[in-house]
Design an enzyme around this catalytic site. Sequence first.
Site, PDB file in Angstrom:
ATOM      1  N   ARG A 254       0.829  -1.210   0.000  1.00 61.65           N
ATOM      2  CA  ARG A 254       0.000   0.000   0.000  1.00 61.65           C
ATOM      3  C   ARG A 254       0.866   1.264   0.000  1.00 61.65           C
ATOM      4  O   ARG A 254       0.434   2.301  -0.468  1.00 61.65           O
ATOM      5  CB  ARG A 254      -0.899   0.017   1.232  1.00 61.65           C
ATOM      6  CG  ARG A 254      -1.898  -1.129   1.258  1.00 61.65           C
ATOM      7  CD  ARG A 254      -2.748  -1.071   2.508  1.00 61.65           C
ATOM      8  NE  ARG A 254      -3.567  -2.283   2.618  1.00 61.65           N
ATOM      9  CZ  ARG A 254      -4.601  -2.395   3.433  1.00 61.65           C
ATOM     10  NH1 ARG A 254      -4.944  -1.376   4.209  1.00 61.65           N
ATOM     11  NH2 ARG A 254      -5.301  -3.506   3.473  1.00 61.65           N
TER      12      ARG A 254
ATOM     13  N   GLU B  90     -10.865  -1.271  -5.622  1.00 59.80           N
ATOM     14  CA  GLU B  90     -11.336  -0.349  -4.592  1.00 59.80           C
ATOM     15  C   GLU B  90     -10.394   0.834  -4.452  1.00 59.80           C
ATOM     16  O   GLU B  90      -9.202   0.720  -4.749  1.00 59.80           O
ATOM     17  CB  GLU B  90     -11.443  -1.081  -3.240  1.00 59.80           C
ATOM     18  CG  GLU B  90     -12.298  -0.323  -2.217  1.00 59.80           C
ATOM     19  CD  GLU B  90     -12.118  -0.797  -0.777  1.00 59.80           C
ATOM     20  OE1 GLU B  90     -11.006  -1.204  -0.413  1.00 59.80           O
ATOM     21  OE2 GLU B  90     -13.104  -0.734  -0.008  1.00 59.80           O
TER      22      GLU B  90
END
Lengths: 159, 159, 482, 482
Positions: C99, C170
């Site tokens: 991430r 997402e």
Amino acid sequence: MSGDSQGYKVVLGVIGADCHAVGNRILTSVLTQGGIEVVNLGVMVSQDEFIDCARAEQAGAILVSSIYGHGELDCQDFRARCEERGLGDIVLYVGGNLVIGKQEFAAVEAQFRDMGFDRVFRPTVDLAEVIALLKSDIDQRRPAGLRNSRALPAERLSA
Amino acid sequence: MSGDSQGYKVVLGVIGADCHAVGNRILTSVLTQGGIEVVNLGVMVSQDEFIDCARAEQAGAILVSSIYGHGELDCQDFRARCEERGLGDIVLYVGGNLVIGKQEFAAVEAQFRDMGFDRVFRPTVDLAEVIALLKSDIDQRRPAGLRNSRALPAERLSA
Amino acid sequence: MTDLNNRRLDAAAFDAERGEVLQGWATGAGVCFADALRVQEALPVEKRFAVALAEADAQGHTLLQPRAGVALVREHVALLNGLSPYCDVLPTTIDAYTRHNRYAEAQEGIDRSRAAGTSLLNGFPAVNHGVEGCRRLVEALEKPVQVRHGTPDARLLAEITLAAGFSSFEGGGISYNIPYAKHVPLERSIRHWQYCDRLVGRFEEAGISINREPFGPLTGTLVPPFVSHVVAILEGLLALEQGVKCITLGYGQAGNVAQDIAALRSLRRLANHYFLNAGFTDYRLTTVFHQWMGGFPEDESQATAVICLGALVARQARATKIIVKTPHEASGVPTLEANQAGLKATRQMVNMISDQNRVDSPDIQMEIDVIEAEVHAVMREILRLGGGDVARGAVLAFAAGVMDVPFAPAKANLGKLTPVRDNHGAIRLFDVGNVPLPADVLAFHRDKIAERARAERRDPSFNMVVDDVRAISASKLVGRPA
Amino acid sequence: MTDLNNRRLDAAAFDAERGEVLQGWATGAGVCFADALRVQEALPVEKRFAVALAEADAQGHTLLQPRAGVALVREHVALLNGLSPYCDVLPTTIDAYTRHNRYAEAQEGIDRSRAAGTSLLNGFPAVNHGVEGCRRLVEALEKPVQVRHGTPDARLLAEITLAAGFSSFEGGGISYNIPYAKHVPLERSIRHWQYCDRLVGRFEEAGISINREPFGPLTGTLVPPFVSHVVAILEGLLALEQGVKCITLGYGQAGNVAQDIAALRSLRRLANHYFLNAGFTDYRLTTVFHQWMGGFPEDESQATAVICLGALVARQARATKIIVKTPHEASGVPTLEANQAGLKATRQMVNMISDQNRVDSPDIQMEIDVIEAEVHAVMREILRLGGGDVARGAVLAFAAGVMDVPFAPAKANLGKLTPVRDNHGAIRLFDVGNVPLPADVLAFHRDKIAERARAERRDPSFNMVVDDVRAISASKLVGRPA
């Protein structure tokens, strides 16, 4: 189908001091629609009432339900009692919540098979499966002369 | 209380690539009200950032949070790193969800104590308890001359 | 913010940028858009996320989706196939190193996980596994699979996963920055997500519909519905501009049933309002409800009750999809069995509520009115700040505190807005910060908080907020004094 | 029914009858009313059921109560003390042999349980343990404890347990006959319960308040709310006449949220209406909500969801007490841990809903209107049949099928009334039997069932009922064709 010599007639009831009537009503309805003639003794049935009725009705099987947990006490020596009364060969099924508390089903099954029950069912069993097994087991136990070479195909449960 | 030579000053932060900021805000608020001076590094803090800050601020303890499960990787050799940097004696706490998955807390605690953390906390620990332990542990580690004979009574959390 | 604006990225500039993006890690070399289209075209219909959503929307069903991700491909396949019988659409949760584009650390996590025989990463490091590893994953599954993460710069992740047959992605430039990063400038993350949206737009232009889902719950802690709704609408507008067609907007359970139902109902209506007003008509909008994202009780039975309340509300509000929590929530990443348990409890509750009467009440209508007034007020100011451009408006709004997400780690977020529960557990504003809400709405919040303060015989303060944050895990909704 | 009527039992006749009752089993000799009063007077306030109920009612709390009973005193004490931290009031569930006054078989169950080292009885055989055994139990507990059973003739059980310090007694002449017996005439069980109520009345006259709780759910299977409401009102009236003052009326969850909330709200209102109309003013009325009494899913997570829906509805309807189920429900008598799990999940849900807005909707109001119309119609006919006497009226009504409980085993019940769910899962009447409902109410039921039949493209039939009975354990509320 009922009354036919090749038909399937069973005695159904809830054993002991057990008064759970709902499953009994459902079973009667589903078995009947599945082509089985049901003599329903309802709730709170003693071993002798089951056996007297099975003799009188010349039923092919006795289906014992027990929901309240006393199955272990109520079903004690059921097969022996059948044998004493000359019904040693009758198909004997039992189903429900048979013992106190959640136990491994395999252990419960073994315990009740030891008592002489031919088959032992959970309360959530698929009833179509019970019907198929019941017909096959009754056919197997018929006197040779009366035995079907093949079990009749199970009537379909109406949608 | 803060700034006082007998005061309690700690460095607080969320280690590694972890960006869980909520608990950090809550901890800061509750510790401060509990009489502890908090230098809050926020989220995503490296081991060196913790140690640099603790040296610069002469803090009595480093409080490491880890919520996202990488604690095992991020906290590796933290005490050794403190020792290298001359902070071998600093009180070192860690708390949160320290490992991947639900594991016995006792095992997790042992694992992080092996890494050199003085105390290991669950995320649901009572913060009043943490405050009391923190003050007592900081007092124990003070140079003898500065040590309180008894830990100050923990300020009460305001109702 | 010299060059950020809400305009479709120029084709040549996009291609040039792509060249750079694919050099971000060795596995980028494995991406080829023509191959990606073939992979997506070859996906059977039951593995296409957009199809699953469209069918659920048309038939009024609610899809269930867990969260799950582990370090290694084989283990991740086993995990997802263990969940598959209990859910409708699959996730792949990405690990925290990926991430933050820390692929070297992710690689170390992979290697150490291999050595340890258990995952030491909190998710699936898709970039490190590359197109080839991700394709093996997608091929081994029988349901659509989505990338779920929290990545401010997800360009390489998008390239790799969409090339491998993931059919939903997402995130967004705001929702994957403010709650997930510390130092990333908002203009940068919005620009990077324009890239992701443009990539999806290119798939759409080639006839491949990829679902895009802005992350609804933000920090998951006492987020007032208007805050997450504004982010959802902004990210929806940004995505539509880049050619995205299939959008799922999210909302995280706040806890008060009336407010939660109102929030989910108003979300769809408000989004359609702003999308249509901006001239978009060719899109398919669905909604996703996140079960409670805050702290959970440690006890598994209590945690299951929290899950069940979320399932009930989601179904009463007719969400298209539910993101399902697990009884292990308080302890972090759950086991397969715990994840199955959360799904089974949710399914039972959804099924029991499915056929029941539509829930409506004056309370729900009132909450809808409040949320709509709040969203319109903030959106008006964002559009004013941006001179009609929502990308520029969003950046300026966050800088000025016109938009403000509670408990967010990002420096880009002012952090003055402070929520607190009212006496019935609905989320109100203790401190509005610089958010320009109308006077009557502010008076409403004040009155509601005053009612609680009277009931608890204490003044409103940050202590009340602290108590609220810890309340659900202590088995309450409102954090009352002991 | 030569001598049955709803009049307070004559003191001398009661005393004579008591002499016989106490000879029903050897332990009856241990009962002495003066001692019983002393035992009750010595109970600390925290062990008095009536006090716990009054406080919950005054403060708007909802009490949790599990079910539990095993064969031996020591094991039963351990079980209840294991549950005590998770609940507010304690139960003692009586075994099925005792319920049928088969004390010899109960004794055999005790003996065999001792030998087996595990309880082979499905409850606590209180009569066999006698006043002395029951006192040891009550003394070892820290919360109020209630007798819960299913006994048509509970006179000896009441004498023994109340003498030992139990402070609440469940049951009634109708609710513990129709669902619990096969051959017991209704006039006999009503008469036997007049004795139990009169015994409680004597305690009340001596200043000791004993709670009485008619059994609400009856057969627990698709029971229309008006059916259980009428039984509750009749048993309330019968109890008040004998001097009972503290009454808790019950209702078993039917599954449709609007109907369940309406049922619980209307129950309190209707009971007050009939009690006041009959001239009673000095009583304390509370309510109890039974979580789903029908078949449960075997899976524990799914079962917990069923439990959670009941907890939510009970709290939304502000029940004074909830009878809590367990995740082991499908498998019969639960373990201590499963019982705790049910309580913990229920507590969490109740706590989360506690502070929330009162739920109201046109659907709820409509259901209340229907239930009230049904109850008034049946009560009117019962009073007419009995010439104003509810005891005689009840017997005649059951004989005529004016009152009819679905799926009941008792011969005293006609069994023609057949319920079925409508398209939203509310319970309607497929066959009204001989129950004299108004034409507009019957038309309403018909229309609601027709709506479902159209949706399922099948005619209404008993198959629909069979599907409904098996639906919840198959994870649905309405039993639709596959």
